[in-house]
Design an enzyme around this catalytic site. Structure first.
Site, mmCIF file in Angstrom:
data_model
loop_
_atom_site.group_PDB
_atom_site.id
_atom_site.type_symbol
_atom_site.label_atom_id
_atom_site.label_comp_id
_atom_site.label_asym_id
_atom_site.label_seq_id
_atom_site.Cartn_x
_atom_site.Cartn_y
_atom_site.Cartn_z
ATOM 1 N N GLY A 314 0.885 -1.115 -0.022
ATOM 2 C CA GLY A 314 -0.046 0.024 -0.177
ATOM 3 C C GLY A 314 0.900 1.319 -0.075
ATOM 4 O O GLY A 314 1.869 1.440 -0.737
ATOM 5 N N SER A 315 0.188 2.152 0.626
ATOM 6 C CA SER A 315 1.066 3.533 0.661
ATOM 7 C C SER A 315 2.557 3.727 1.406
ATOM 8 O O SER A 315 3.036 4.627 1.151
ATOM 9 C CB SER A 315 0.218 4.735 1.487
ATOM 10 O OG SER A 315 -1.096 4.723 0.654
ATOM 11 N N THR A 316 2.934 2.655 1.844
ATOM 12 C CA THR A 316 4.285 2.488 2.455
ATOM 13 C C THR A 316 5.142 2.705 1.234
ATOM 14 O O THR A 316 6.586 2.744 1.407
ATOM 15 C CB THR A 316 4.808 1.468 3.315
ATOM 16 O OG1 THR A 316 4.276 0.335 2.543
ATOM 17 C CG2 THR A 316 3.667 1.389 4.586
ATOM 18 N N VAL A 317 4.731 2.444 -0.039
ATOM 19 C CA VAL A 317 5.557 2.357 -1.164
ATOM 20 C C VAL A 317 5.731 3.716 -1.908
ATOM 21 O O VAL A 317 6.705 3.959 -2.564
ATOM 22 C CB VAL A 317 5.100 1.045 -2.281
ATOM 23 C CG1 VAL A 317 5.681 1.565 -3.909
ATOM 24 C CG2 VAL A 317 5.469 -0.057 -1.791
#
Length: 584
Positions: A314-317
């Site tokens: 998810g948004s951790t990338v």
């Protein structure tokens, strides 16, 4: 004249007398010859070694009945943490064995044998009926285990009964001082003392020693009555030192367990990595198990989720994608992206932000985790170059831990990319990673853009020599500063803040994938970051699997655990506080 005739008559012997006299002489000769022959034979046996069935033959026959070659067990090597704290050690135990032929010469039918088995069962703390039945079933054998790896004092009490056919051997039992706290890393051994999971399995050949042997004399009961010397000495197994710091491991395990309980989650992982060396300092998983109590094992709890379980990050990338965008020179942290009207149509999909952020900078896209902003940036990037950049961070490939069962994850590879495919990769969908791979990527950012292979052992290998540069130092520092805004009061990760220290990170909330696609109400809550901002020392990743209470967003569930782990770690490692922080 008459007198002379009488004398002659007495001198003459009758035939019967002559027969008796001959027999007597023969018997005397035989009686004299027998001891002479016996003495000759004894002399021959004792003096002439080459004689048929001479003294060497008789000695060999005697030795064959009483002399035995027994193993001198070699214990496995120790597994320790980076400071020498033992994580797996071997302790000598007594194993009681039996020769059923000697123990039950009549097959267990006599009352005396039943009584002996009853006394033996009491000492072994076994059911007498079951023990007798078991011994009867193997009454023709010469060897059977009765009870393995008893404490030595208990074993001695069994041997003190002096029961014919009962003896003992020494075996080693593995003991794990850290119990469930480090179970997923260390693993455990089986009944044969061979590795079954974790480092015990990975380094089984190095940890396993080579048994020695010695010659002993035994009596009819099988007891050793004389030690005749060592034939070969045992070679103990090699010790293995891990990169884990048990002080940090306890902290990570404590906070992970508390978070899983608080949010009634299915499980989770926390990974702590030294950004400069790539060493894993802590790796905790929930649920866990106690390797010292095999009866408590629950299927599925023995796997190391931080290395085996894959998920969409998810948004951790997003910080990784934005880092590539900065490297292209098309963007700066202050570049303005119009996210109005708060949504964007890509192909047949509509991507939404929680609110309409309007025109925001690249930094604010990270701060607010804007899907629309990330998508507009991604559509201007080369998807193949972005994919390759993610691979350089360590995604889509196994780490250097060599851990059994580790997953490599997946990265999409397409000849022709759709617009939605390009957007998905940029904000962490359409690919899968492990918690350790994600920690490796964030360690790269914290290490000035240099990726050092993540590893679990201190084995003399220079992993820094295997490093590769992914980002320039300037761009990596810009990403750290952009992620630092996430942990401010207006950021999505404000619950990750640490008093006295500036920390940087990114929240993530990803739908879980089931057999039929995305599971609507099932999430993984994520937080990944580095600390401190000024000179990153640690990269920490928190993954909470399927929380069902207290929210499901990464900022609500995972960020607080990150903050608590980092707070204790900074003090434990004597990291100097930041000169000024976002917390008063």
């Amino acid at each position: 004249m008459t007198k002379q005739r009488k004398t002659v008559k007495r001198a003459a012997k009758s035939p019967t007398q002559r027969l008796y006299s001959g027999r007597f002489g023969f018997v005397m000769i035989v009686l004299l010859a027998l001891p002479i022959a016996l003495l000759g034979r004894l002399g021959l046996l004792q003096v002439v070694p080459e004689a048929d069935q001479g003294f060497e033959f008789l000695q060999d026959q005697g030795d064959a009945r009483s002399i035995r070659e027994v193993a001198i067990p070699a214990h496995r090597g120790m597994i320790t943490d980076r400071n020498g704290e033992p994580l797996a050690i071997s302790t000598p135990m007594t194993t009681i064995i039996a020769n059923p032929r000697l123990l039950l010469p009549t097959g267990g039918e006599s009352p005396q044998e039943v009584e002996v088995v009853n006394r033996l069962a009491v000492a072994l703390e076994l059911d007498a009926g079951e023990l007798l039945s078991r011994l009867k079933s193997v009454s023709s054998r010469r060897f059977v285990y009765l009870r393995r790896r008893m404490p030595p004092n208990e074993g001695e009490s069994v041997l003190a009964l002096n029961i014919r056919g009962i003896s003992s051997i020494t075996e080693y039992q593995r003991y794990y001082p850290a119990g469930e706290v480090a179970a997923h890393i260390v693993g455990f051994t089986g009944a044969d003392d061979r590795g079954q999971e974790g480092i015990e399995l990975l380094r089984d050949s190095e940890l396993t020693g080579t048994n020695g042997s010695r010659r002993v004399a035994r009596d009819l009961l099988g007891n050793v009555i004389r030690d005749l010397g060592v034939i070969s000495s045992p070679e103990m197994g090699q010790d293995i030192q891990l990169s884990i710091d048990m002080r940090l491991q306890y902290i990570a395990y404590r906070e992970l367990k508390a978070a899983v309980i608080r949010h009634q989650a299915e499980g989770g992982s926390i990974v702590v990595v030294d950004v400069a060396t790539g060493e894993v300092l802590a790796m905790a998983n929930q649920p866990s198990y106690n390797p010292n109590n095999r009866a408590s094992f629950i299927p599925g709890t023995t796997r190391n989720r931080a290395l085996t379980d894959i998920f969409e990050p998810g948004s951790t990338v997003k910080p990784l994608s934005i880092g590539y965008a900065l490297e292209t020179g098309l963007f700066t942290p202050d570049s303005i992206i119009d996210t109005s009207p708060g949504w964007i149509r890509v192909g047949s999909k509509t991507l939404l932000d929680p609110v309409n952020y309007g025109e925001i900078s690249l930094t604010r896209i990270i701060t607010k985790s804007s899907q629309v902003g990330t998508t507009k940036v991604a559509l201007q990037l080369d998807p193949n170059e972005l994919r390759d950049r993610l691979y350089q961070y360590g995604l889509g490939q196994k780490t250097a831990t060599e851990f059994p069962g580790e997953s490599a994850g997946t990265l999409p590879s397409q000849m022709v990319w759709s617009d939605i495919g390009r957007a998905n990769v940029a904000f962490g969908y359409g690919l899968s990673v492990t918690a350790t791979q994600l920690a490796s990527a964030y360690a790269t950012i914290g290490n000035g853009g240099v990726h050092v292979p993540v590893h679990l052992e201190r084995n003399g290998v220079d992993y820094r020599a295997m490093s590769n540069r992914v980002l320039s130092p300037e761009i990596s520092q810009q990403i750290v500063e952009m992620m630092a805004t996430v942990t401010t009061l207006e950021g999505s990760g404000k619950n990750a803040r640490v008093p006295g220290y500036n920390v940087a990170g990114k929240t993530g909330t990803a739908h879980k994938v089931g057999a039929e696609g995305y599971m609507g109400a099932s999430y993984r809550s994520l937080f990944a970051g580095v600390a401190p901002v000024e000179n990153p020392r640690l990269a920490v990743v928190v993954v909470i699997d399927e929380p069902t209470a207290g929210g499901h967003f990464g900022g609500e569930v995972a960020a607080p655990a990150f903050g608590k782990v980092v707070a204790d770690a900074m003090r434990l490692l004597n990291v100097a506080p930041s000169t000024s922080t976002s917390i008063d």
